[in-house]
Design an enzyme around this catalytic site. Structure first.
Site, PDB file in Angstrom:
ATOM      1  N   PHE A 199      -5.251   3.726   5.553  1.00  0.00           N
ATOM      2  CA  PHE A 199      -4.442   2.568   5.195  1.00  0.00           C
ATOM      3  C   PHE A 199      -3.517   2.097   6.310  1.00  0.00           C
ATOM      4  O   PHE A 199      -2.846   1.085   6.157  1.00  0.00           O
ATOM      5  CB  PHE A 199      -3.608   2.903   3.952  1.00  0.00           C
ATOM      6  CG  PHE A 199      -4.417   3.518   2.841  1.00  0.00           C
ATOM      7  CD1 PHE A 199      -5.258   2.738   2.064  1.00  0.00           C
ATOM      8  CD2 PHE A 199      -4.375   4.883   2.600  1.00  0.00           C
ATOM      9  CE1 PHE A 199      -6.036   3.302   1.057  1.00  0.00           C
ATOM     10  CE2 PHE A 199      -5.131   5.456   1.597  1.00  0.00           C
ATOM     11  CZ  PHE A 199      -5.968   4.664   0.825  1.00  0.00           C
ATOM     12  N   GLY A 257       0.095  14.807   5.687  1.00  0.00           N
ATOM     13  CA  GLY A 257      -0.649  13.757   4.991  1.00  0.00           C
ATOM     14  C   GLY A 257      -1.821  13.311   5.839  1.00  0.00           C
ATOM     15  O   GLY A 257      -1.696  12.444   6.703  1.00  0.00           O
ATOM     16  N   GLY A 274      -5.611  14.421  -2.663  1.00  0.00           N
ATOM     17  CA  GLY A 274      -5.100  13.062  -2.829  1.00  0.00           C
ATOM     18  C   GLY A 274      -3.686  13.022  -3.361  1.00  0.00           C
ATOM     19  O   GLY A 274      -3.293  13.865  -4.175  1.00  0.00           O
ATOM     20  N   SER A 333       2.178  21.203   1.500  1.00  0.00           N
ATOM     21  CA  SER A 333       3.120  21.084   2.601  1.00  0.00           C
ATOM     22  C   SER A 333       4.293  22.068   2.510  1.00  0.00           C
ATOM     23  O   SER A 333       4.597  22.756   3.497  1.00  0.00           O
ATOM     24  CB  SER A 333       3.635  19.643   2.690  1.00  0.00           C
ATOM     25  OG  SER A 333       4.696  19.520   3.580  1.00  0.00           O
ATOM     26  N   HIS A 336       4.459   9.889  -1.890  1.00  0.00           N
ATOM     27  CA  HIS A 336       5.486   8.848  -1.884  1.00  0.00           C
ATOM     28  C   HIS A 336       6.487   8.978  -3.027  1.00  0.00           C
ATOM     29  O   HIS A 336       7.217   8.032  -3.312  1.00  0.00           O
ATOM     30  CB  HIS A 336       4.830   7.469  -1.921  1.00  0.00           C
ATOM     31  CG  HIS A 336       4.210   7.077  -0.606  1.00  0.00           C
ATOM     32  ND1 HIS A 336       3.314   7.879   0.040  1.00  0.00           N
ATOM     33  CD2 HIS A 336       4.371   5.982   0.191  1.00  0.00           C
ATOM     34  CE1 HIS A 336       2.930   7.292   1.169  1.00  0.00           C
ATOM     35  NE2 HIS A 336       3.566   6.154   1.287  1.00  0.00           N
TER      36      HIS A 336
END
Length: 216
Positions: free
Chosen positions: A19, A46, A75, A124, A144
């Protein structure tokens, strides 16, 4: 080393799933080139399918360092079925779950960059909790939500070496962008308020900050 990628690297970036717009990619590449001069690894949080990894890996290759990328490859929130950024091609047909790792590996192989990347497959915060190596660059581009963006910042920003760079993607200051970029924006503000980082560039939603002090 030039601060723009070679045509074949830029073409691989544009062909990869992902993206990040080209303008932001060029800014990321320039940051990675600069950070590579510290002689330390470059890390992104990410991965998705490896679009931005191509740029970090090429900069790492030229600098003689390693690019590291952290992702569980299932995802993030906005990439799940029913959401705007979901891609059915990334779903494992046997498990019915997203699995972007095969596409990521294919992306790196096609770009000729497999040898320059270490893929850290996992959550993470778990990986950050056992990490001990200083980093020349940390690129935060994971989940996010406030939970995930904050965890990425708290887990990885302390590992940015003095003079190294913290790069944050999808920084959107407008409240109507709550889902897509308010959490990264709040992390960006926190980094500035910490006194540990100084902003050196902004390209659309990409912010580049230099580690200039202690704290965090």
């Amino acid at each position: 080393m030039p601060t723009a990628p070679k045509p074949e690297i830029l073409a691989a970036f544009e062909a990869a799933k992902g993206f990040m717009p080209v303008g932001e990619g060029l800014a990321l590449y320039a940051a990675a080139v600069e950070a590579g001069r510290l002689g330390l690894p470059l890390l992104e949080v990410g991965t998705y399918c490896g679009r931005s990894t191509i740029l970090l890996a090429d900069a790492a290759r030229e600098a003689g360092v390693t690019a590291l990328t952290v992702d569980h490859h299932r995802g993030s929130e906005e990439q799940q079925p029913g959401w705007e950024y979901h891609d059915p091609e990334t779903v494992d047909p046997e498990l019915g779950l997203m699995d972007t790792l095969p596409t990521f590996r294919r992306t790196l192989h096609q770009a000729g960059l497999e040898e320059h990347v270490v893929a850290l497959v996992g959550r993470s915060p778990q990986i950050a909790s056992i990490w001990r190596t200083p980093l020349g660059l940390v690129f935060i581009d994971g989940g996010h939500t406030d939970e995930h963006a904050t965890a990425d910042y708290e887990g990885w920003a302390p590992h940015v070496a003095e003079g190294g760079l913290l790069v944050i993607h999808d920084v959107f200051p407008e409240p109507e962008d709550e889902f897509t970029g308010q959490a990264p924006y709040r992390v960006y503000l926190r980094a500035l308020a910490s006194g540990a980082f100084t902003e050196i560039s902004a390209t659309d939603s990409l912010r580049v900050l230099r580690r200039t002090g202690p704290g965090i």
